[in-house]
Design an enzyme around this catalytic site. Structure first.
Site, short mmCIF file in Angstrom:
data_model
loop_
_atom_site.label_atom_id
_atom_site.label_comp_id
_atom_site.label_asym_id
_atom_site.label_seq_id
_atom_site.Cartn_x
_atom_site.Cartn_y
_atom_site.Cartn_z
N CYS A 51 113.52 -49.37 77.08
CA CYS A 51 112.29 -49.73 76.37
C CYS A 51 111.47 -50.53 77.38
CB CYS A 51 112.58 -50.56 75.12
SG CYS A 51 111.05 -51.08 74.29
N CYS B 281 109.41 -53.59 75.60
CA CYS B 281 110.07 -54.76 75.02
C CYS B 281 111.57 -54.52 75.00
CB CYS B 281 109.50 -55.11 73.65
SG CYS B 281 109.22 -53.69 72.58
N SER B 282 112.12 -54.23 73.84
CA SER B 282 113.59 -54.16 73.74
C SER B 282 114.02 -53.24 72.62
CB SER B 282 114.13 -55.57 73.52
OG SER B 282 113.47 -56.16 72.42
N CYS B 283 113.22 -52.22 72.33
CA CYS B 283 113.60 -51.30 71.26
C CYS B 283 114.90 -50.59 71.65
CB CYS B 283 112.48 -50.29 71.00
SG CYS B 283 111.02 -51.10 70.32
#
Lengths: 115, 217
Positions: free
Chosen positions: B117, B120-122
């Protein structure tokens, strides 16, 4: 490309394809408050108060200095506070007062072990 | 009653974190205060936070491994899993607690998949749990899409030059899971023995599964 042109093209979190350091394998046991913060994010999403996309944009809009210096969940909770102000769900003075109240509760002498 | 104190069950999230000066930290206080204010305003109930912590704690890579092992054993299931990852996982009783869709990417002789991702941090949290820190940090997010082979090499995964490396960038609503290749020499393995071979990193795509008995690369 000038430096300022580059700034207009990439928000602080838009780092895909940029150069960076070697990967360092890293992980940590989440602190209890970090887990509560994550659960809060999910509950805010379930209730359609703040969704994942708003959260991402909220973190972006913290600006590069905060994005760089705060830890992952520190960014999340500050972002939630800002979004809740923008949505006029909370006022900054509400949060300041409540944080004082929570801090005072922790400053009280510890209750007996059973309670 | 407060969101911080009313946890009646006994797992590991009892109180605001205690810092060295004896009180909770600034961001810990902020998290507790935001939660309490929203509960006071009736936007949700304090118990929902506890219940969601339980849900988060229940999600580990073992769930993804179960789906992978079933796909290896059952071609019909694999077809359904590849057609719609979410429906396939739900068939195994893995519930999705959010609105995300899941796309399962199959590794083959010709293609190796990697997920990231960049923004971000998906991450496919319902099937893998929470992502490791390195997945959320700049080096991985920045470099995975532009020099995936170099990134894979840093994880110790050597992908032959004639295998295409395909990188999928997750979004808020579309998440990915890698279906690794079943290693040779596992023809007689049971489904649970197969699942034991499948690690988190092989489902992110930063590792490949070694054949049983092979020395670690």
């Amino acid at each position: 490309m000038t430096d300022t042109e580059q700034l207009t093209k990439r928000l602080p979190n838009d780092i895909g394809g940029t150069s960076s350091d070697p990967i360092v394998w890293s992980d940590h046991e989440m602190a209890p408050w970090e887990k509560r913060c994550h659960a809060l994010a999910d509950v805010l999403d379930f209730h359609k108060i703040i969704n994942t996309e708003e959260k991402r944009r909220g973190v972006e809009s913290l600006g590069s200095e905060m994005v760089g210096k705060l830890t992952y969940y520190e960014r999340w909770i500050v972002c939630f506070a800002n979004l809740l102000y923008q949505k006029q769900i909370l006022h900054p003075s509400d949060l300041a007062r409540k944080m004082d109240e929570v801090a005072a509760r922790f400053a009280e002498p510890a209750p007996s072990a059973e309670s | 009653m407060s969101a911080v104190h009313d946890h009646s069950h006994d797992h590991n999230h009892p109180h605001a974190e205690i810092t060295q000066d004896g009180g909770p930290g600034y961001y810990d206080l902020m998290t507790a205060a935001v939660t309490e204010l929203l509960v006071e305003r009736g936007l949700f109930e304090a118990g929902e936070i506890c219940r969601q912590i339980d849900v988060l704690d229940s999600r580990t890579p073992a769930l993804g491994a179960k789906a992978v092992a079933r796909a290896w054993m059952d071609p019909d299931f694999k077809r359904r899993l590849l057609a719609d990852g979410r429906v396939g996982c739900e068939e195994l009783g893995i519930s999705f607690y959010d609105d995300t869709q899941l796309i399962v990417l199959e590794n083959t002789e010709r293609v190796h998949n990697l997920i990231v991702c960049t923004l971000c941090s998906c991450y496919p949290r319902p099937v893998l749990g929470l992502p490791p820190d390195w997945y959320k940090l700049k080096p991985y997010r920045a470099r995975a899409i532009s020099e995936p082979r170099a990134v894979l090499a840093e994880f110790g995964a050597q992908i032959p030059d004639d295998v295409e490396v395909r990188v999928s960038d997750s979004t808020a609503i579309v998440r990915y899971l890698v279906l690794p290749r079943r290693p040779a020499g596992t023809e007689q393995f049971s489904e649970s023995e197969l699942a034991n071979l499948v690690t988190r990193d092989t489902m992110i795509g930063v590792a490949v599964i070694d054949p049983p008995g092979a020395p670690r690369q």
